[in-house]
Design an enzyme around this catalytic site. Structure first.
Site, PDB file in Angstrom:
ATOM      1  N   ARG A 146      -1.232   2.385 -12.226  1.00 19.39           N
ATOM      2  CA  ARG A 146      -1.000   3.831 -12.342  1.00 19.39           C
ATOM      3  C   ARG A 146      -0.368   4.195 -13.668  1.00 19.39           C
ATOM      4  NH1 ARG A 146       0.890   4.063  -6.263  1.00 19.39           N
ATOM      5  NH2 ARG A 146      -1.179   3.729  -5.395  1.00 19.39           N
ATOM      6  N   GLU A 195       0.821  -1.215   0.000  1.00 19.89           N
ATOM      7  CA  GLU A 195       0.000   0.000   0.000  1.00 19.89           C
ATOM      8  C   GLU A 195       0.857   1.269   0.000  1.00 19.89           C
ATOM      9  OE1 GLU A 195      -3.232   0.324  -0.278  1.00 19.89           O
ATOM     10  OE2 GLU A 195      -3.543  -1.842  -0.394  1.00 19.89           O
ATOM     11  N   ASP A 196       1.741   1.362  -0.968  1.00 24.66           N
ATOM     12  CA  ASP A 196       2.531   2.582  -1.121  1.00 24.66           C
ATOM     13  C   ASP A 196       3.412   2.895   0.073  1.00 24.66           C
ATOM     14  OD1 ASP A 196       1.888   3.245  -3.647  1.00 24.66           O
ATOM     15  OD2 ASP A 196       0.188   4.490  -3.115  1.00 24.66           O
ATOM     16  N   SER A 197       3.851   1.884   0.782  1.00 27.62           N
ATOM     17  CA  SER A 197       4.921   2.191   1.734  1.00 27.62           C
ATOM     18  C   SER A 197       6.196   1.640   1.119  1.00 27.62           C
ATOM     19  CB  SER A 197       4.631   1.572   3.098  1.00 27.62           C
ATOM     20  OG  SER A 197       4.467   0.194   2.971  1.00 27.62           O
TER      21      SER A 197
END
Length: 1224
Positions: free
Chosen positions: A1020, A836-838
């Site tokens: 993305r 999650e985007d860490s």
């Protein structure tokens, strides 16, 4: 100069030893032109040019506009001898603007440099002086005769030798002509403690830097036709907003409406005139303008006698105005519908005449005798309306960028200064009246209140409320903003921002959308997300904004070159004549527009007509429009012309010109040859090789994308056989009618988007996200950060220039002042701490200084003066004689009340000690004793911060009072929760940090600094992120910078080939080993350097928790906010969840015990909180009910108690009964 090495070899033999001076240029050469543009213009030229225009010309125009004040004092005839009338006249002449100065409290005036203004919180402003002449006239008043005034006295003001009078101070824009820095050399700048990279374009008001944001508005003086939606009785409307060229922003709107929907009978046309209550039939207006016969009226509207459709549409109008057949009656008809009622016929007619002269189409003229011009213009408007109604022409587009204007510092300040100067002259006039009535001497010093202009300008710039202080509500807000100094590119971007003043909450999508006409003028990526999206825009790199030039020379030229004036125009004699408009005013017609246009263009390219003037020939509509007004956005393009020798279209710019530009640049950088003639951007402009095109003119030209597109199609065909897979595929053009060519397509981007590598490989919203995040990245915002005392500043320890650069970075100085570091990145799933985007960061790299930063915060305080005697003092407060001291420690202060540099401070320590004397009679809430003579007014450090005192500045402010700034420095080390982002809108926080022995490693033993999760890529579509990594890997191996500019010939195939040559897997994959077990990882890992930015959101500045703490006074609930040590709100939605869970006790505990539980006693009879409780005697009584026994103690939230009491105050009585009291 991309490649100095290549150009060096030319310089050895001969500076102009290029292959062939007349050879066509390539896309590479156009960068020399772009460099020349920025070397001359800089990145904030639009701000500076606008301000310089204001100071050099507009200021004087405003003064000349109301230059003379006349006061007549008529003879009173009280006695025989009292028959002399006097006339007093004050006239303003030339205005002078000094260099920036400051008046100290001791009366000394000296030069003020920007850095001193910043440090001492002064305003960087110049004095305005005006020549004032005073004349007195006298005349003998004989009844029945005109007064003949004789000049009896003339004097100039003599307070200074030259007769100049001080009228106020004008804040000066940094780096404008009036600023000291405009002619300073680099060494001068260092002496003045200014950063040579600082670009100016802002003001310094009370020590803070303020930018004026360009305000977008619709252009005045253009006719626009719109369709009206169904319920309205009007089907089409043509409108024009007339604004005077010079002069007040006075706007009068004229609307011409077509009544009746399509298919209905009697579709009349009426016009709405200013100050007239009803709509007037157009035929009546024509008659009022002196055009009487029907045929002549129709000829003013319909230029083609055979156009029966249009004439048919006009039939009802002619019938509508049939009753009125002469000018007097028509004027009377209009006058009757005016606002002034019950006046005689002559007056009415005069009133109507005045409206037609002054309020009707005032932009054409406000003088009398131009009725025929106005009639033709009205006819033109009706013609446009009917063309649209007959579906021969589309309705106008409100969002067309050519029909918009941007008001910059010049027009904004002009508007403000005009208002203030009017106010000043009004005050002077009042003073004149007073002196004459009371027979005093006239004293110029007393008459002119210089504070009017000084504080008026300062107020508007300081608050951003553009307008007078009294009307703060009606004026525009947010016109001036504090300059963003977070990082260098955020500053640049802020100076090129534009704003559209529409309500932010409007649901209208149209004004927010990117319009075709924004191409090359407005950045397509850089706009905020959320409510201001599309309303706040940023200029593209090469956009400029016109400052406005005088149209008179052009009008004169047109008259000499065969333009027939409008008065002599007879439509049926010259049906093919082209209408000529200058700034929206129809001046006449011309029979040979093609040749006229050719001449005008030639003159503009030679520089005889200002290059920013735009000329549009609309062949279909037979119109030629010329615009010279301010606020048009334009950009430069190469000119393409027919080349006789080659037999096809070719750029006028050639290799020879490029060589001269490069020689000049080499001269500047290296101090090359002595005999190089200077060849700059202006030379290109004056030789007619490039020209400026605005959005309106762009509609009438054809632009090639690259110089290569101009090569004739045949030349390309033989190359098509062997297609190189590493080459980008070109669009084939078969057009041969190009008139212009883009200098470089990457110039459509603005400041923030120009930093993104390969933005043409990203999904568009990702570029928008990066444009916002790039402004929050840490770097070095200016090289003089050490001598500045900014409120907050973040400086990266080891900023690096990116390995994947774009060509535009050269002009944004991103290599000199970068904002990020090249981290070695692996894209892999490893341990699951990067979901999650860490991301996982290498702790060993952090220990070596990766992404470390400095944080500075400044605290400011000054000794204030209350009245004459009482002044605050900086000192170390003593507990014995000082009231209300803070909880923090005062031990770190020296005796002068200031802290020494180098002292370590932590939350709530006092860093500036200051006391205020209290008058002996003042009562301080019972704490006061005989000893207390002072109250504490110290400044503590913010409770959540700590650091080391870095610098202390002690000086005086403008009033000569002691003034200090203390700067505290902290080192911020990356830790779990800090936010980072690549340059592709890929933001993430640190999920965990592993030491290098726990990180995966490659066969060469290289350990990544960062591991990001592969899931961040596919949805993305930030392909550029991967290409950047690949290119940076090649760059790191070869030792060159990688060029990641958009719209070039670089392809993934080409980069892969190079990487292969360096002995790596061509797509950037590497075999890696697990750091915990040493086993090979199953998958190949995409691995390489990527430029990452550290963003300003750090977990230490956000962490917050609280048990007990401060409460609000009114509701006794916890206060809000981290800075005040506030509580965490258990809001309505949380409450609803608890109700849904049925967790009643928990709900009561959160909303009452943990917040504002309160005990009250209520009377069982009346149910009111009127009980008098003496708890220590255990006695309770409700006096109203005479009740001593039936009394209950209840627990309710204090906020509820407050609500009940507020309801009682409104005559609503809530009565509280318990179960027991009901039984009683």
């Amino acid at each position: 100069m991309s490649d100095l090495a290549n150009s060096e070899k030319y310089y050895d033999e001969d500076p102009y030893g290029f292959e062939d001076e007349s050879a066509p240029i390539t896309a590479e050469d156009s960068w020399a032109v772009i460099s020349a543009f920025f070397r001359e213009k800089g990145l904030v030229s639009q701000q500076l040019d606008s301000f310089n225009q204001f100071v050099d010309y507009t200021l004087q125009d405003i003064i000349c506009e109301d230059s003379t004040l006349i006061l007549e004092q008529l003879a009173q005839h009280t006695t025989e001898s009292d028959n002399i009338s006097r006339k007093y006249e004050i006239s303003f002449g030339k205005i002078y603007v000094t260099k920036p100065m400051v008046n100290e409290s001791d009366g000394v005036t000296h030069a003020l440099y920007p850095q001193e203004a910043r440090l001492r919180n002064l305003t960087y402003s110049s004095g305005l002086f005006v020549d004032v002449k005073k004349r007195t006239y006298e005349a003998i008043d004989v009844p029945g005769r005109e007064l003949k005034y004789e000049l009896i006295a003339e004097e100039s003001e003599d307070d200074s030798e030259s007769g100049k009078v001080f009228i106020g101070r004008l804040p000066i824009m940094l780096r404008s002509k009036n600023c000291y820095l405009s002619e300073a050399t680099e060494s001068d700048l260092y002496k003045l403690k200014e950063c040579p990279f600082d670009m100016g374009g802002y003001f310094i008001i009370n020590g803070s830097e303020k930018v004026l944001i360009a305000q977008e508005r619709s252009a005045g003086n253009i006719v626009q036709v719109f369709k009206k939606a169904a319920p309205s009785p009007i089907s089409h409307v043509a409108e024009i907003r007339s604004a005077l060229e010079k002069g007040s922003r006075f706007i009068s709107t004229l609307q011409v409406k077509l009544y009746g929907r399509e298919g209905s009978s009697a579709r009349t046309i009426k016009a709405t005139l200013p100050y007239i209550k009803q709509d007037i039939p157009i035929v009546i207006i024509f008659r009022a303008l002196g055009i009487i016969p029907d045929g002549e009226i129709l000829e003013h509207i319909c230029y083609d006698v055979n156009d029966w459709q249009m004439l048919e549409m006009l039939k009802p109008c002619v019938e509508d105005g049939f009753v009125i057949q002469d000018r007097e009656t028509a004027l009377d008809f209009i006058g009757r519908r005016g606002t002034a009622l019950g006046i005689k016929k002559e007056k009415r007619i005069q009133y109507a005449k005045d409206i037609l002269q002054k309020e009707f189409l005032p932009h054409i003229t406000q003088l009398e005798g131009f009725e025929s011009r106005k009639a033709f213009f009205l006819g033109y408007m009706i013609n446009r309306l009917l063309l649209c109604a007959l579906d021969r022409k589309d309705q106008d587009d409100r969002d067309h960028f050519g029909k918009k204007r941007l008001d910059l510092a010049g027009p904004l300040l002009a508007q403000l200064f005009k208002t203030l100067f009017k106010k000043l002259t009004k005050d002077i006039f009042r003073y004149m009246q007073r002196t004459v009535e009371e027979a005093h001497d006239f004293n110029m010093k007393l008459a002119i209140n210089a504070k009017t202009i000084t504080s008026g300008l300062k107020y508007a710039l300081a608050t951003g409320n553009w307008g007078e202080q009294k009307k703060a509500m009606s004026s525009r807000a947010g016109v001036s903003q504090v300059l963003n100094r977070y990082t260098y590119s955020s500053t640049l971007s802020h100076l090129r921002r534009t704003n559209t003043p529409i309500g932010r909450d409007g649901k209208l999508a149209k004004p927010r959308q990117l319009h075709n006409t924004h191409w090359g003028l407005v950045c397509p990526a850089e706009t905020p997300e959320g409510q201001a999206c599309g309303l706040v825009k940023n200029l593209s790199l090469m956009s400029c904004i016109s400052v406005g030039t005088d149209p008179m020379p052009i009008i004169t030229f047109l008259s000499e070159w065969g333009m027939e004036p409008l008065e002599d125009y007879v439509p049926h004699q010259s049906p093919d004549a082209t209408r000529v408009f200058v700034n929206g005013v129809w001046h006449g017609v011309h029979r040979n527009p093609a040749r006229l246009m050719e001449t005008l263009r030639t003159l503009r390219r030679k520089g005889d007509i200002n290059p920013e003037v735009s000329m549009i020939r609309d062949i279909r509509e037979k119109e030629l429009k010329i615009f010279t007004d301010a606020g048009r956005v334009y950009r430069p393009l190469f000119i393409v012309e027919d080349d006789e020798s080659l037999g096809h279209k070719e750029l006028k710019v050639r290799k020879g010109h490029i060589a001269k530009l490069m020689a000049t640049e080499y001269q500047d950088i290296e101090g090359g040859f002595e005999d190089v003639e200077e060849y700059t951007w202006s030379s290109l402009l004056n030789e007619g090789l490039v020209e400026y095109i605005d959005a309106e003119e762009e509609e009438s030209i054809l632009i090639a994308m690259q110089p290569e597109d101009l090569e004739p199609a045949e030349a390309n065909e033989e190359n098509d056989l062997d297609v190189d897979p590493a080459k980008r595929i070109r669009v084939s053009h078969h057009a041969t009618t190009f008139t212009h060519c883009e200098i470089h397509p990457s110039m459509i981007l603005g400041v923030a988007a120009s930093i993104i590598p390969f933005p043409d490989h990203n999904q568009s919203p990702r570029n928008t996200y990066q444009s916002a995040m790039g402004k929050q990245a840490m770097g070095v915002f200016l090289t003089n950060y050490n001598v500045r005392m900014d409120t907050m500043a973040n400086i990266l320890y080891y900023p690096q220039k990116p390995l994947g650069t774009t060509r535009a970075m050269e002009y944004l100085k991103f290599r000199e002042l970068p904002a990020g570091q090249n981290a070695i990145v692996a894209i892999a799933c490893y341990s699951g701490y990067n979901q999650e985007d860490s991301m996982i960061m290498n702790q060993s790299s952090i220990d070596r200084g990766l992404f470390r930063s400095l944080f500075f915060r400044s605290y400011m305080d000054q000794e204030k003066k209350y009245g004459m005697s009482i002044t605050e003092t900086f000192e170390k407060p003593q507990r014995t004689n000082t009231l209300r001291m803070k909880h923090g420690t005062y031990d770190k202060l020296d005796d002068d009340g200031l802290i020494a540099p180098g002292v370590r401070v932590s939350g709530e320590d006092v860093i500036i000690g200051k006391t205020t004397p209290i008058s002996p009679d003042e009562e301080e809430l019972g704490q006061r004793t005989a000893y207390h003579s002072k109250r504490d007014a110290s400044t503590p450090l913010r409770s959540t911060e700590n650091g080391i005192v870095d610098q202390v500045l002690v000086t005086t402010n403008q009033d000569g009072l002691k003034f200090v700034k203390v700067r505290v420095r902290t080192t911020k080390i990356p830790q779990i929760g800090d936010k980072f982002a690549s340059r592709h809108g890929q933001k993430g926080t640190i999920g965990i940090t592993y030491r290098r022995e726990d990180m995966p490693f490659t066969a060469e033993g290289i350990v990544p600094d960062l591991i990001i999760n592969p899931h961040a890529i596919p949805s993305r579509m930030t392909v550029a992120h991967l290409i950047e990594c690949l290119l940076s890997k090649v760059a790191a191996l070869s030792g060159n910078e990688g060029d990641a500019s958009p719209f070039t010939d670089i392809t993934v195939e080409g980069i892969s080939k190079l990487l292969r040559e360096h002995g790596y897997q061509s797509r950037g994959f590497e075999v890696m080993y697990n750091g915990h077990t040493g086993k090979k990882l199953m998958a190949q890992i995409f691995f390489g350097p990527t430029y990452y930015q550290r963003l300003r959101h750090m977990v230490d500045d956000k962490i917050h928790a609280r048990a007990r703490g401060p409460m609000q006074v009114l509701t006794r609930q916890p206060v809000e906010g981290r800075s005040r040590d506030g509580g965490l709100r258990f809001g309505e939605m949380e409450r609803d969840c608890m109700i849904a869970h049925g967790a009643a006790s928990f709900l009561k505990e959160r909303l009452m015990e943990a917040s504002d539980a309160f005990r009250v006693h209520i009377c069982g009879i009346c149910g009111l909180m009127t009980v008098i409780a003496k708890l220590n005697h255990n006695q309770f009584e409700c006096k109203g009910c005479d009740n001593k026994i039936d009394i209950y103690q209840i627990h309710i939230p204090y906020a509820a108690k407050l609500l009940f009491q507020e309801l009682m105050a409104m005559n609503i009585t809530p009565r509280l009964y318990t179960d027991r009291s009901r039984d009683f």
